[in-house]
Each structure stands twice: as C-alpha cells, then as structure tokens.
Design a protein around this motif. Sequence first.
Motif, PDB file in Angstrom:
ATOM      1  N   GLU A   1       0.837  -1.207   0.000  1.00 47.03           N
ATOM      2  CA  GLU A   1       0.000   0.000   0.000  1.00 47.03           C
ATOM      3  C   GLU A   1       0.869   1.254   0.000  1.00 47.03           C
ATOM      4  N   ARG A   2       1.589   1.490   1.121  1.00 47.46           N
ATOM      5  CA  ARG A   2       2.416   2.690   1.214  1.00 47.46           C
ATOM      6  C   ARG A   2       3.442   2.568   2.323  1.00 47.46           C
ATOM      7  N   SER A   3       4.496   3.375   2.237  1.00 53.28           N
ATOM      8  CA  SER A   3       5.493   3.471   3.309  1.00 53.28           C
ATOM      9  C   SER A   3       5.375   4.834   3.968  1.00 53.28           C
TER      10      SER A   3
ATOM     11  N   LEU B   1       0.706   8.416   9.306  1.00 53.75           N
ATOM     12  CA  LEU B   1       0.007   7.135   9.187  1.00 53.75           C
ATOM     13  C   LEU B   1      -1.477   7.330   8.898  1.00 53.75           C
ATOM     14  N   PRO B   2      -2.022   6.495   8.017  1.00 49.79           N
ATOM     15  CA  PRO B   2      -3.439   6.634   7.668  1.00 49.79           C
ATOM     16  C   PRO B   2      -4.322   6.176   8.820  1.00 49.79           C
TER      17      PRO B   2
ATOM     18  N   VAL C   1      -8.006  -6.982   5.794  1.00 50.98           N
ATOM     19  CA  VAL C   1      -7.000  -6.791   6.846  1.00 50.98           C
ATOM     20  C   VAL C   1      -5.814  -6.000   6.297  1.00 50.98           C
ATOM     21  N   ARG C   2      -5.155  -5.257   7.206  1.00 47.40           N
ATOM     22  CA  ARG C   2      -3.919  -4.559   6.841  1.00 47.40           C
ATOM     23  C   ARG C   2      -2.762  -5.235   7.562  1.00 47.40           C
TER      24      ARG C   2
ATOM     25  N   ASP D   1      -4.688   5.299  18.214  1.00 48.28           N
ATOM     26  CA  ASP D   1      -5.904   4.517  18.408  1.00 48.28           C
ATOM     27  C   ASP D   1      -6.134   3.694  17.139  1.00 48.28           C
ATOM     28  N   ARG D   2      -5.600   2.462  17.140  1.00 47.78           N
ATOM     29  CA  ARG D   2      -5.660   1.635  15.950  1.00 47.78           C
ATOM     30  C   ARG D   2      -6.333   0.309  16.269  1.00 47.78           C
ATOM     31  N   ASN D   3      -6.755  -0.379  15.236  1.00 49.28           N
ATOM     32  CA  ASN D   3      -7.441  -1.657  15.400  1.00 49.28           C
ATOM     33  C   ASN D   3      -6.396  -2.780  15.413  1.00 49.28           C
ATOM     34  N   PHE D   4      -5.727  -2.962  16.563  1.00 47.17           N
ATOM     35  CA  PHE D   4      -4.660  -3.959  16.680  1.00 47.17           C
ATOM     36  C   PHE D   4      -5.269  -5.356  16.803  1.00 47.17           C
TER      37      PHE D   4
END
Length: 196
Positions: A9-11, A18-19, A70-71, A102-105
């Motif tokens: 996707e991206r670096s 970060l997106p 998923v990422r 706040d990420r979906n870990f």
Amino acid sequence: MNFNNVTFERSFGVSSQLPPSTLPEVSFAGRSNVGKSSLINKLFNRKGLAKVSQTPGKTATINFFNSQDVRFVDLPGYGFAQVSKADKGRWSELIEGYFNQDRNFALVVSLIDIRHNPSDLDHAMIEFLQDAELPYLVVLTKADKLSRQQQLKQKAVIKRALNLPDSVDMVVTSSEKGTGIDLLKAAITQAVEREV
C-alpha cells in the motif's frame, strides 16, 4: 483469508503520516536481523513484496500491505548497532508513534531469532505488549539452522526467559523451508476473525 492476494500500500517515515485505522491490523515487530522481510514474503507467497536486504536494519519506514479485509504492517527493525543515533531515534518514534495511536490492533507478531536468547530489546517489546494488553504472538525465526531437538530446547528456553504465559502462542518458523507458516496463517486468521 487470502494470503496470496496482498498488495503493497504505502510506506511512512513519520508516525504523524500514518493513515487512519480502518481495518484490523496485523503488525510485525522484531530485531533488525531477525528475518522479518523473508518471513513476510513467505507468508504471502511473494518473493519481492517486502524488501530483503543483506544489510540488517534496512526497513527504516513503516510499510503497509493491504488485503481486502485486513492490513499488514511491517514495523522498522529495532536494535541494530550500525545506524546513526538520528536513525535510531526516528525508528523508535515510528514504532512508539504507531502503537500510541488509536488503531485496530488485531495481532502483533513479535519475531525472535530461535538461535539466540532474547535480547534486552526483545524483553522490552514483550513487556510493552503485555503492559498495553495488546494481542500478540511470538514467532521464532530461522528454525532451519537448528535440529528439531535444538528447536524444542530453544523454544522452552525462550518461553522461560520471556516469562510468557501459557495463553501466548509460540510458533517455530523457517522462511527457508516453510516450517510453521501454516500455523502462523491460522493464528493470524483467528486473530482477525475476532476483530471482524
């Protein structure tokens, strides 16, 4: 989950870029020379998806890979001596910045070289994941360098050294021979399904 349908996707060089986290995320963390890129390529059955370098510590960015549901997040390797202080500072900002958002870990895959006892940085990473109550899995890499007997012995040594609870899975892998890759895929699939 289709592990063969993953695209780069991206670096990102700083955590503020970060997106937003819109999908469950599976991230990979480990020392610079632990074989992270090789494992990612083996997992997705693609030779050049994650760049493998002869120079440990080459991943100086956070790399995002996308599958439809998923990422996958390739974090910079930590703890390699031959980089400048500025680079080390930037890498730790990236890693800490990622985890402080706040990420979906869904799962953090913590990679450790099976041939060696965990380093201070490995201990610090596991302690951080435990304190933050993040779902994690310990993956032991480079198993093809040891006999089956040595693998079992080292797995027990590392589990004890890290003081891992029985609830935390440990998967012994080899990117070279494909050992443990199916077990790792199953663990990732299970973690992602819990988030969906």
